[in-house]
Motif scaffolding. Sequence first.
Motif, short mmCIF file in Angstrom:
data_model
loop_
_atom_site.label_atom_id
_atom_site.label_comp_id
_atom_site.label_asym_id
_atom_site.label_seq_id
_atom_site.Cartn_x
_atom_site.Cartn_y
_atom_site.Cartn_z
N GLN A 23 -6.05 -1.78 -2.25
CA GLN A 23 -4.69 -1.27 -2.42
C GLN A 23 -4.30 -0.33 -1.28
OE1 GLN A 23 -2.18 -2.00 -4.48
NE2 GLN A 23 -3.47 -3.64 -5.24
N PHE A 24 -5.23 0.51 -0.82
CA PHE A 24 -4.89 1.41 0.28
C PHE A 24 -4.66 0.63 1.56
CE2 PHE A 24 -5.73 4.39 3.73
CZ PHE A 24 -4.81 5.35 3.41
N GLU A 25 -5.46 -0.39 1.81
CA GLU A 25 -5.26 -1.20 3.01
C GLU A 25 -3.98 -2.03 2.93
OE1 GLU A 25 -6.97 -1.01 5.82
OE2 GLU A 25 -8.18 0.56 4.90
N LYS A 26 -3.57 -2.39 1.76
CA LYS A 26 -2.36 -3.20 1.56
C LYS A 26 -1.08 -2.40 1.80
CE LYS A 26 -0.60 -6.60 -1.63
NZ LYS A 26 -0.70 -7.21 -2.92
N ILE A 27 -1.19 -1.07 1.84
CA ILE A 27 -0.01 -0.22 2.03
C ILE A 27 0.69 -0.52 3.35
CG2 ILE A 27 -1.17 1.75 3.12
CD1 ILE A 27 0.56 3.58 1.45
N VAL A 111 11.84 6.66 -4.67
CA VAL A 111 11.48 7.64 -5.70
C VAL A 111 10.09 8.17 -5.39
CG1 VAL A 111 11.04 8.03 -8.15
CG2 VAL A 111 12.92 6.56 -7.45
N LEU A 112 9.98 9.49 -5.33
CA LEU A 112 8.68 10.14 -5.15
C LEU A 112 8.32 10.89 -6.42
CD1 LEU A 112 8.97 11.67 -1.56
CD2 LEU A 112 7.88 9.53 -2.24
N VAL A 113 7.04 10.95 -6.70
CA VAL A 113 6.54 11.71 -7.85
C VAL A 113 5.89 12.97 -7.31
CG1 VAL A 113 5.04 11.71 -9.84
CG2 VAL A 113 6.19 9.60 -9.16
N TYR A 130 4.45 17.54 -3.36
CA TYR A 130 4.23 16.10 -3.41
C TYR A 130 2.80 15.69 -3.12
CZ TYR A 130 9.27 15.97 -3.40
OH TYR A 130 10.58 16.16 -3.72
N GLY A 131 2.01 16.56 -2.53
CA GLY A 131 0.64 16.22 -2.20
C GLY A 131 0.43 15.79 -0.77
N PHE A 132 1.51 15.57 -0.01
CA PHE A 132 1.35 15.22 1.40
C PHE A 132 1.87 16.33 2.31
CE2 PHE A 132 4.88 12.63 -0.35
CZ PHE A 132 5.96 13.21 0.29
N LYS A 158 3.15 1.54 -3.92
CA LYS A 158 3.78 1.43 -5.24
C LYS A 158 3.12 2.31 -6.29
CE LYS A 158 1.36 -2.68 -6.91
NZ LYS A 158 1.55 -4.01 -7.45
N TRP A 159 1.92 2.80 -6.05
CA TRP A 159 1.25 3.69 -7.00
C TRP A 159 1.18 5.12 -6.51
CZ3 TRP A 159 -3.25 -0.12 -8.21
CH2 TRP A 159 -2.76 -1.13 -9.04
N GLY A 160 2.04 5.46 -5.56
CA GLY A 160 2.11 6.83 -5.08
C GLY A 160 1.20 7.16 -3.93
N GLN A 161 0.39 6.22 -3.46
CA GLN A 161 -0.44 6.51 -2.30
C GLN A 161 0.45 6.59 -1.07
OE1 GLN A 161 -0.37 3.60 -3.97
NE2 GLN A 161 -1.21 1.92 -2.80
N TYR A 162 0.03 7.34 -0.09
CA TYR A 162 0.84 7.51 1.11
C TYR A 162 -0.04 7.47 2.36
CZ TYR A 162 -0.99 12.23 1.35
OH TYR A 162 -1.83 13.30 1.46
N LYS A 163 0.62 7.21 3.48
CA LYS A 163 -0.06 7.17 4.77
C LYS A 163 0.92 7.66 5.82
CE LYS A 163 -2.41 3.90 7.82
NZ LYS A 163 -2.76 2.48 8.00
#
Length: 172
Positions: A23-27, A111-113, A130-132, A158-163
């Motif tokens: 999932q992280f690589e798919k971002i 939308v950000l959580v 936001y965590g980033f 889509k699950w809130g991960q960011y890069k």
Amino acid sequence: MKRLLFYLVILLQLFVLLFLIFQFEKIDQTGHEVKIQTLSSDFPVYDDFIRSDLYVDYDINKIASDKWNDSLPSDYNSRVYVLLQKDKMNVYRTREASADKLEAKGEDEAVLVGTYQYYDVDRDVYYVNYGFEKIKGVDQFGGFKQTDQLIVTLLIGKWGQYKVINIEKWNE
């Protein structure tokens, strides 16, 4: 029987780890690109121990009280949904915030959580984390001064991960 259960638990953990890595690589292919402006700071923002980490405040961290809908955050660290909209400079700004789930309606919205931190009575703003806010390896994007306003480009999964994919100086 215990040995079989042990192997099943190990296999399940391995499957979860592989799924998270996938999932992280798919971002890179499926992530939504968001450009956010930082606020300039008058205090040192670089970490004292590792010079390549940078702490920033974004303009979306401070949300005016008129941008909140009827449901206000109740407790410290409670979940907050923030709807962002792209402006004419392609930078995302806060359009609406809520403790209730919000949905993006178009390509120019996201939308950000985040988590509610506090309410500043003097400025009439809510502060959301936001965590980033800590950017690791900022030196790979160039050299910046602590007073620079920056544009940080993120890929949001889509699950809130960011890069973080780019950082540049803000040119008005």
